[in-house]
Design an enzyme around this catalytic site. Structure first.
Site, PDB file in Angstrom:
ATOM      1  N   ASP A   1      59.894  36.354  40.951  1.00 54.35           N
ATOM      2  CA  ASP A   1      58.592  36.642  40.357  1.00 54.35           C
ATOM      3  C   ASP A   1      58.454  38.169  40.375  1.00 54.35           C
ATOM      4  O   ASP A   1      59.157  38.873  41.107  1.00 54.35           O
ATOM      5  CB  ASP A   1      57.440  35.956  41.106  1.00 54.35           C
ATOM      6  CG  ASP A   1      56.186  35.888  40.229  1.00 54.35           C
ATOM      7  OD1 ASP A   1      56.107  36.629  39.227  1.00 54.35           O
ATOM      8  OD2 ASP A   1      55.267  35.103  40.555  1.00 54.35           O
TER       9      ASP A   1
HETATM   10  C1  BGC Z   1      53.309  35.964  37.722  1.00 50.34           C
HETATM   11  C2  BGC Z   1      54.332  35.227  36.887  1.00 50.34           C
HETATM   12  C3  BGC Z   1      54.563  35.942  35.589  1.00 50.34           C
HETATM   13  C4  BGC Z   1      55.004  37.364  35.899  1.00 50.34           C
HETATM   14  C5  BGC Z   1      55.266  38.198  34.660  1.00 50.34           C
HETATM   15  C6  BGC Z   1      53.659  37.435  37.886  1.00 50.34           C
HETATM   16  O1  BGC Z   1      52.592  38.125  38.424  1.00 50.34           O
HETATM   17  O2  BGC Z   1      53.175  35.361  38.983  1.00 50.34           O
HETATM   18  O3  BGC Z   1      53.902  33.902  36.654  1.00 50.34           O
HETATM   19  O4  BGC Z   1      55.504  35.267  34.816  1.00 50.34           O
HETATM   20  O5  BGC Z   1      53.993  38.013  36.640  1.00 50.34           O
HETATM   21  O6  BGC Z   1      54.074  38.495  34.020  1.00 50.34           O
END
Ligand code: BGC
Length: 676
Positions: free
Chosen positions: A228
């Site tokens: 993530d």
């Molecule tokens: C989120 C993800 C997301 C990623 C990219 C993170 O903060 O938890 O679900 O895909 O950001 O935006």
């Protein structure tokens, strides 16, 4: 692509750069060897494509179709529809050169306050897993990849980047990992995204038990694990746990891997394995680019968003069959609440989709009203955002409600209430909105409430005062017209809850352990999440899991379970008939639950193991069938480290919700070999 040849030709530095994102949304290319960069973009209910035309300048988000959010999609229980939405998203991704969509999210809704519940499917692992599998298949069939997220046990936003989830292994396997297992086994996502949180003290990004043992070994995951955004703390430790790609670019990660290699913490063979996985992903993307749809039809996608929103609309209450509005008894209608015109269509955070074509219910309601010769008066009654609506012109709203035959009040939450990175403070509506409902109901005995929200709402303050409740979820850009069609009977509602609506937050099984002590959160309720808790304990709920009304009625009959005794390796067929006994065409979602009669280990009284959605004309009788496998009778035996079926009697329940069981049978199951 000859991957081993490429690995032999890459320099060590090139290999390391491949394992660390180039920027926020793409991987490093190696042009001299023809290795292209691949591009990822959020998900899950529409594309959030961010571009920065001028280096260092402002970024822009491209317009895209905003489909109903995942919690709405789960309420459709319609796997073909979810697959179709996946395919439509792949078309939009292809048009933008996106290789991997960052979704779906399939974490379990452990508590209704989790800020990202609108992005997740269900409190039930089987339903959540099936929805995720359908979404992935829809996207990947069109040559675009997915990222199944957030692996694992990311069930609260509060403290999400550091909290350590403490949960026993059986609960982990049966509840929290199960949706991922189903999705991986059925649809093999190209990538899985690890979560931010820790599990038993170890960050998911560094957790070899999660990423290597469970995901790759036990579930047979063949793809790539990415982090993530910013979830990597120590790049070398993450590599050792088999996390291949760090996203976005992590400053210091290159040096970290070099140093770890120099001091023997990691080996070049580990780097090569990760690079091979990254190159396999690049290969899939390159191959996918060839077969991706060349055109993306925005108009068709909007129609699909509307059709999906309609399938999701869940009629929770309809006393005296007030709905659909009947022009014989309703000649004037009061529509109250700004969300009728400016709807709340999604939650906030990285999932937020920018769309230009948001449509409220009001316009379509006006069209229906004209046709039905119903006079319609609209009063916005509150300013704009649901977290601080600031009631205004309430006197006008009261007058309008008083003189109409029926009043429809629009309320909800919105992207400032339900969002990534924080949890809801509670599950009641904003007090001003509750007040508006009560004021309207006091003026008009035939009050209907339409709720736009992504997760359960405590309605105790007003539910007894109103005749009907339509739960519209976050219905995406075309959710408004779908609700209008349901209100006026142009469509028959068929959505059902994929999560229990408790009477109050205090009744929820995680109430006394959420959010933990700031460092840890203990899942002490164990297996008893959602209806597994309420149904096993016999606790009263507002609306049970699987509940949703229709304008028609269905009769269940003729349950057959064959064979009626089975050795654990065998499979069981459950069949019954369903007849539409009302006077409208409609769809019913038939659910099968299984529970062991006298278990020797703790087990919930019943668990969802199958569902079928069937559409029938008035008077028509259909047949539904479910196949149960040994896994549907098994539990995770932690001492054997395997799935285990106990000899004994199991009950098979067929119902219209977890609390509306229409047919029941028993089956004798014999213990078989354990399996993994
Ligand atoms: C989120 C993800 C997301 C990623 C990219 C993170 O903060 O938890 O679900 O895909 O950001 O935006």
């Amino acid at each position: 692509m000859d991957i081993s040849d490429l690995i032999s030709r890459l320099t060590l530095d090139e290999k390391i750069t491949l394992l660390i994102g180039k920027d926020s949304w793409s991987t490093e290319p190696v042009p001299r060897l023809g290795i292209p960069s691949i591009r990822v973009s959020d998900g899950p209910h529409g594309l959030r494509y961010e571009s920065r035309p001028v280096e260092g300048g402002p970024s822009y988000i491209t317009e895209a179709t905003c489909f109903p959010t995942s919690s709405a999609l789960a309420a459709t229980w319609d796997m073909d529809l979810i697959r179709e939405i996946g395919a439509a998203m792949a078309e939009e991704a292809a048009g933008l050169g996106v290789d991997v969509i960052l979704g779906p999210g399939t974490n379990i809704k452990r508590t209704p306050v989790c800020g990202r519940n609108f992005e997740y499917f269900s409190e039930d692992p089987f339903l959540a897993g099936e929805c995720a599998a359908a979404y992935i298949a829809g996207v990947q069939d069109r040559g675009v990849g997915t990222s199944l997220k957030h692996f694992a046990a990311n069930n609260q936003e509060l403290g999400r980047t550091s909290v350590s989830v403490e949960v026993d292994e059986r609960t982990l396997r049966e509840i929290y990992l199960r949706p991922f297992e189903i999705a991986v086994r059925k649809s093999q996502p190209w990538t899985v995204m690890c979560s931010y949180n820790r599990l038993a003290g170890i960050y998911a990004s560094e957790n070899a038990f999660l990423l290597d043992r469970v995901l790759r070994h036990d579930f047979g995951f063949q793809g790539l694990v990415l982090s993530d955004w910013g979830a990597v703390h120590d790049r070398a430790k993450a590599l050792t746990a088999s996390l291949e790609l760090e996203m976005p670019h992590g400053s210091g990660s290159f040096e970290n891997l070099k140093a770890a290699l120099a001091n023997g913490e990691i080996t070049e063979a580990e780097i090569d394995r990760a690079v091979a996985s990254l190159l396999r992903l690049v290969e899939k993307a390159v191959e996918g680019r060839r077969r991706r749809p060349k055109a993306s039809d925005r108009t068709a996608h909007r129609a699909l968003a509307r059709a999906a929103a309609l399938q999701a609309v869940t009629l929770l209450k309809n006393d005296g069959s007030l709905l659909p509005l009947n022009p014989a008894s309703v000649t004037s209608l009061a529509v109250i609440g700004r969300f009728a015109k400016d709807p709340m269509i999604q939650g906030g955070g990285s999932a937020f989709v920018t769309t230009k074509s948001i449509e409220g219910a009001l316009e379509t309601m006006q069209e229906h009203a004209v046709k039905a010769k119903i006079r319609l008066d609209y009063e916005p009654a509150y300013s704009s955002w649901a977290e601080a609506p600031g009631l205004e012109a309430t006197h006008e709203a009261q007058l309008v409600a008083e003189k109409a035959d029926c009043a429809v009040v629009f309320v909800g939450t919105g992207h400032r209430v339900e969002s990534e990175s924080f949890d809801r403070a509670g599950i009641r509506l904003n007090p001003d909105l509750e007040r508006l409902i009560l004021m309207t109901a006091a003026m008009n005995p035939r009050t209907v409430v339409v709720v736009q929200a992504g997760s359960a709402i405590d309605m105790s303050a007003w539910i007894d005062k109103v005749k009907a409740v339509v739960f519209a979820w976050f219905g995406g850009e075309a959710g408004g017209p779908a609700v209008a069609d349901v209100l006026f009977g142009a469509a028959n509602p068929c959505g059902k809850l994929a999560e229990t609506f408790p009477l109050r937050l205090e009744d929820t099984p995680s109430f006394d352990t959420y959010p933990g002590d700031g460092n840890h959160t203990w899942y002490r309720e164990g297996l008893f999440v959602g209806y597994r808790h309420y149904d096993s304990m016999g606790t009263g709920v507002l609306f049970p899991f699987g509940h949703g009304l229709s304008y028609t009625s269905f009769l269940y009959a003729d349950l057959r379970v064959t064979p009626d005794a089975v050795g654990a390796p065998g499979s069981v067929t459950v069949a019954c008939s369903v007849t539409n006994t009302g006077d409208r065409r409609g769809s019913e979602i038939v659910q099968v639950y299984v529970g062991e009669s006298t278990p020797r280990v703790v087990r919930p009284t019943k668990e969802l193991k199958g569902f079928v959605k069937i559409e029938l004309d008035p008077g028509e009788k259909g047949e539904v069938r479910f196949a149960l496998t040994p896994r549907d009778f098994a539990y995770w035996n932690a001492s054997l480290a395997a799935w285990h079926v106990q000899s004994g009697t199991h009950r098979i329940f067929v119902g219209s919700s977890s609390r509306d069981i229409r047919l029941e049978a028993k089956i004798a199951v014999a213990q078989g070999p354990d399996f993994s």
